[in-house]
Design a protein around this motif. Sequence first.
Motif, mmCIF file in Angstrom:
data_model
loop_
_atom_site.group_PDB
_atom_site.id
_atom_site.type_symbol
_atom_site.label_atom_id
_atom_site.label_comp_id
_atom_site.label_asym_id
_atom_site.label_seq_id
_atom_site.Cartn_x
_atom_site.Cartn_y
_atom_site.Cartn_z
ATOM 1 N N THR A 14 0.825 -1.212 0.000
ATOM 2 C CA THR A 14 0.000 0.000 0.000
ATOM 3 C C THR A 14 0.855 1.257 0.000
ATOM 4 N N ARG A 62 3.981 3.732 -1.554
ATOM 5 C CA ARG A 62 4.276 4.214 -2.910
ATOM 6 C C ARG A 62 5.183 3.265 -3.682
ATOM 7 N N MET A 63 6.325 2.904 -3.114
ATOM 8 C CA MET A 63 7.273 2.050 -3.822
ATOM 9 C C MET A 63 6.754 0.621 -3.958
ATOM 10 N N TYR A 87 3.740 -0.450 -4.037
ATOM 11 C CA TYR A 87 2.621 -0.554 -4.973
ATOM 12 C C TYR A 87 3.062 -0.327 -6.417
ATOM 13 N N ARG A 88 3.670 0.828 -6.663
ATOM 14 C CA ARG A 88 3.955 1.206 -8.050
ATOM 15 C C ARG A 88 5.012 0.322 -8.695
ATOM 16 N N GLN A 89 6.144 0.187 -8.031
ATOM 17 C CA GLN A 89 7.258 -0.503 -8.679
ATOM 18 C C GLN A 89 7.198 -2.021 -8.523
ATOM 19 N N VAL A 133 2.623 -3.343 -9.237
ATOM 20 C CA VAL A 133 2.069 -3.039 -10.554
ATOM 21 C C VAL A 133 3.086 -3.240 -11.668
ATOM 22 N N ARG A 134 4.268 -2.623 -11.527
ATOM 23 C CA ARG A 134 5.219 -2.616 -12.640
ATOM 24 C C ARG A 134 6.121 -3.844 -12.675
ATOM 25 N N HIS A 137 -7.000 -4.828 -9.373
ATOM 26 C CA HIS A 137 -6.075 -5.467 -10.305
ATOM 27 C C HIS A 137 -6.427 -6.919 -10.621
ATOM 28 N N ASN A 169 11.621 -2.305 -17.285
ATOM 29 C CA ASN A 169 11.619 -1.682 -15.968
ATOM 30 C C ASN A 169 12.647 -2.378 -15.082
#
Length: 391
Positions: free
Chosen positions: A20, A22-23, A25-27, A30-31, A71, A338
């Motif tokens: 939950t 920032r890092m 979740y995003r990296q 998701v990525r 997701h 990525n």
Amino acid sequence: MTTHSAAERKTVRIAMNGVTGRMGYRQHLVRSILAIREQGGVPLGDGTVIWPEPVLVGRRPHALRELATRHGLDPEAVSTDLDAVLADPTIDVYFDAQVTLAREEAIGKAIAAGKHIYTEKPTATGLDGALALARQARDAGIKHGVVQDKLFLPGLLKLKRLVEGGFFGEILSVRGEFGYWVFEGDWQEAQRPSWNYRAQDGGGIVVDMFPHWEYVLHELFGRVETVQALATTHIPRRWDEAGEAYDATADDSAYGIFQLAGGTVAQINSSWSVRVNREELVEFQVDGTEGSAVAGLRGCRAQHRSATPKPVWNPDIPATERFREQWQEVPDNGEFDNGFKAQWELFLRHLVADEPYSWDLLAGARGVQLAELGLRSSAEGRRLDVPELHL
């Protein structure tokens, strides 16, 4: 690890703690993990693929279920009970992207439960704890990896190509500039969480960035043998997510000089209180006897000895040379994925197919060591040796 029909898919269940944030979740979610699933898994080359199956772990059940639903994951495959997740025999890997203060204890529990480990850095709040985790993992016979994402940035991959190709000749120096202005939080919302600026919560740019500089320098140019640093708090007062003012007790800027094995000198400035006047948020200039290069997140420009201009210092007339135009772009010569995803794929191949993998908890401990010595160097005002670590 579960093998599905006709040995075509090997499922790896991953407890992902801290998604939950920032890092995380995003990296990572998701990525990396979801992107791997979208591409059909990680192929092993023999007709089978590795299929990551995330189990989301955290403190807020509603947020976890919302992420899972958003997701297309099983909304029941979430948990706020880390102990219960680690007791689940179907969980193969424990991944940690929590705040630093919570990481060491959680990783220790996961190793004790027999789980393989993949984790963000720093791996612990101090060197003793980081080494203890590395020894615990070694004794448990589990596989373990630490995120070292900047090695997989396109710009640094191009820089590595130049190093390995002998472009620089003898490498003399490395100069790094990292950072950007993080708003104080009063009249514009800060781009980073407030805990980053409280030492009591594990914050500080030395703790955050020196582990990165350790592995970048170690992998590309040589082991760090000495460190001399000045860490400071330029912005002493900030405002948190609730708009409340607080005292910034952690360093927001650090200026470091590192001597590397072989004699190369590296100087890296790291700051969350600097305005950007460069091509990218991080840049490294490498100077050697035969050539130089400047690498960022994605781009890399080089200048060979034979194409080096001959400027003359004359402050009495305007400069007429366009120095940046005298450098040549290093071509991609390939596609770059990525960086977080690329390292996840390598770790999963190491886990399932036993392919080589060197960025383990001992490598993570080297980063913690450099941060610890950097802070000590700043406090004592002197250069310190960086002893080589062994388990």
